[in-house]
Design an enzyme around this catalytic site. Structure first.
Site, PDB file in Angstrom:
ATOM      1  N   GLU A 197      -8.531  17.258  15.636  1.00 21.93           N
ATOM      2  CA  GLU A 197      -7.927  15.774  15.447  1.00 21.93           C
ATOM      3  C   GLU A 197      -9.085  14.873  15.810  1.00 21.93           C
ATOM      4  O   GLU A 197      -9.421  13.581  15.373  1.00 21.93           O
ATOM      5  CB  GLU A 197      -6.895  15.542  15.841  1.00 21.93           C
ATOM      6  CG  GLU A 197      -5.747  16.283  14.964  1.00 21.93           C
ATOM      7  CD  GLU A 197      -5.740  15.845  13.355  1.00 21.93           C
ATOM      8  OE1 GLU A 197      -6.262  14.690  13.113  1.00 21.93           O
ATOM      9  OE2 GLU A 197      -5.352  16.592  12.734  1.00 21.93           O
ATOM     10  N   TYR A 199      -1.729   8.076  15.787  1.00 20.80           N
ATOM     11  CA  TYR A 199      -2.197   8.922  14.871  1.00 20.80           C
ATOM     12  C   TYR A 199      -2.218  10.345  15.211  1.00 20.80           C
ATOM     13  O   TYR A 199      -1.575  11.268  14.806  1.00 20.80           O
ATOM     14  CB  TYR A 199      -3.483   8.478  14.200  1.00 20.80           C
ATOM     15  CG  TYR A 199      -4.037   9.535  13.365  1.00 20.80           C
ATOM     16  CD1 TYR A 199      -3.707   9.874  12.192  1.00 20.80           C
ATOM     17  CD2 TYR A 199      -4.999  10.474  13.931  1.00 20.80           C
ATOM     18  CE1 TYR A 199      -4.041  11.126  11.377  1.00 20.80           C
ATOM     19  CE2 TYR A 199      -5.480  11.492  13.472  1.00 20.80           C
ATOM     20  CZ  TYR A 199      -4.816  11.594  11.934  1.00 20.80           C
ATOM     21  OH  TYR A 199      -5.284  12.935  11.247  1.00 20.80           O
ATOM     22  N   ASP A 208      -3.718   8.636   8.407  1.00 19.89           N
ATOM     23  CA  ASP A 208      -5.080   8.554   8.406  1.00 19.89           C
ATOM     24  C   ASP A 208      -5.550   7.793   7.149  1.00 19.89           C
ATOM     25  O   ASP A 208      -4.800   7.284   6.145  1.00 19.89           O
ATOM     26  CB  ASP A 208      -5.881   9.813   8.548  1.00 19.89           C
ATOM     27  CG  ASP A 208      -6.057  10.798   7.205  1.00 19.89           C
ATOM     28  OD1 ASP A 208      -5.409  10.410   6.323  1.00 19.89           O
ATOM     29  OD2 ASP A 208      -6.980  11.513   7.192  1.00 19.89           O
ATOM     30  N   CYS A 258      -7.999  12.267  -4.560  1.00 18.80           N
ATOM     31  CA  CYS A 258      -8.285  10.697  -4.486  1.00 18.80           C
ATOM     32  C   CYS A 258      -9.117   9.855  -3.433  1.00 18.80           C
ATOM     33  O   CYS A 258      -8.862   9.462  -2.438  1.00 18.80           O
ATOM     34  CB  CYS A 258      -6.801  10.448  -3.978  1.00 18.80           C
ATOM     35  SG  CYS A 258      -6.157   8.663  -4.448  1.00 18.80           S
ATOM     36  N   CYS A 291      -8.899  11.817 -11.209  1.00 20.37           N
ATOM     37  CA  CYS A 291      -7.420  11.654 -11.467  1.00 20.37           C
ATOM     38  C   CYS A 291      -7.115  13.101 -12.160  1.00 20.37           C
ATOM     39  O   CYS A 291      -6.042  13.509 -12.251  1.00 20.37           O
ATOM     40  CB  CYS A 291      -7.374  10.685 -12.441  1.00 20.37           C
ATOM     41  SG  CYS A 291      -7.462   9.026 -11.198  1.00 20.37           S
TER      42      CYS A 291
END
Length: 312
Positions: free
Chosen positions: A57, A140, A158, A213, A220
């Site tokens: 992370e 986060y 995020d 995305c 899509c």
């Protein structure tokens, strides 16, 4: 961007839990898509442990996966536990960070390792509040570690997740430049009630933003929730908010800082000022960048015009 690739989530109770939760029409398709398409990344494997998740992370903030992978593997081989890193000088963390960028993250990770060793017996805490109390850990990262390493129910927001929610639910192309209270409220409302499913949803929605995305050239036709996406159903209206922040690098102080640090990383003895002067032609900018590195604790000045990575 963590969480095991295939944790069990298909229990008899899960369908009821998901069906009754807000956003239930999004949960199952996205999680099922994740089961089939999630990347096999080392920090998602069960043997990564909470420390592996935390390291990932820190490294993945503003840095793509392909650049992180080799550094992550080397880091965990050298420092498999927080105590192993805490025993080293902070400068060694900066050296091992290499060219990942934003090297203050290395110092923060070293500080977190030292605090974990001192306060928690060398084990990354599972409690969200204790994670948040560690140096260098923000909302986060605390939520991500609690969710991905310990399977807890937290909103993990995020850039990728924010973009998925902005499009699928809010109907806009991009989220605001900075995370808003409205986004946090939406993320909490979308969380499944069941803890393992919520952790799975956090990882799955993040992966959907990373692979499908995307910020540009979204696909899509591959999206499991395209039929429900508010932005697509509205005809994909163009972004009409504040200009999105671009990331420039060439000619910036950040580039100069990187060049200066590269010299110090490659040297195992103190470096004279003259060696640093050779990396950038403009003296005022070079001095400003060096002063910034010193102020940030990334470089330690020594008598006689010498510099090194920090030892304390």
């Amino acid at each position: 961007m963590t969480a095991p690739t295939k944790p069990p989530h298909s229990s008899p109770a899960r369908a009821d839990v998901v069906a009754d939760a807000p956003g239930a029409d999004l949960h199952s398709p996205v999680i099922d898509w994740f089961d089939d398409h999630a990347r096999d990344l080392p920090w998602r494997r069960p043997d990564a442990g909470a420390w592996g998740v935390m390291v990932s992370e820190f490294m993945l903030q503003q840095t793509p996966v392909n650049r992180v992978l080799p550094v992550y593997e080397q880091w965990l081989a050298r420092w498999p536990r927080p105590a192993d890193l805490a025993e080293e000088a902070p400068g060694e963390a900066v050296r091992a960070w290499g060219r990942l960028g934003y090297p203050r993250r290395a110092l923060r990770l070293h500080g977190a390792a030292a605090a974990i060793t001192e306060r928690h017996g060398g084990d990354v805490p599972s409690d969200h509040a204790q994670l948040l109390a560690l140096p260098g850990i923000g909302e986060y990262t605390a939520a991500a570690v609690a969710s991905f390493a310990y399977g807890q129910r937290h909103a993990v927001l995020d850039t990728n997740v924010r973009r998925v929610f902005a499009r699928a639910v809010t109907g806009v192309q991009y989220p605001p430049n900075a995370t808003t209270a409205a986004e946090r409220k939406l993320a909490r409302a979308l969380l499944p009630d069941d803890e393992p499913t919520a952790a799975r949803w956090a990882a799955a929605s993040m992966e959907l933003g990373a692979l499908v995305c995307t910020a540009k050239n979204e696909t899509c036709v591959r999206c499991p929730i395209a039929a429900q996406c508010a932005w697509r159903l509205a005809g994909k209206p163009a972004h009409d908010g504040p200009p999105r922040r671009g990331q420039t690098y060439a000619g910036t102080d950040r580039q100069v800082r990187g060049k200066l640090l590269a010299v110090l990383r490659d040297a195992h003895t103190p470096v004279p000022q003259a060696a640093l002067d050779r990396v950038w032609h403009e003296p005022v900018q070079r001095a400003r960048a060096l002063d910034g590195l010193v102020a940030d604790g990334l470089v330690e000045p020594l008598p006689g015009g010498l510099y090194r990575l920090p030892l304390t």
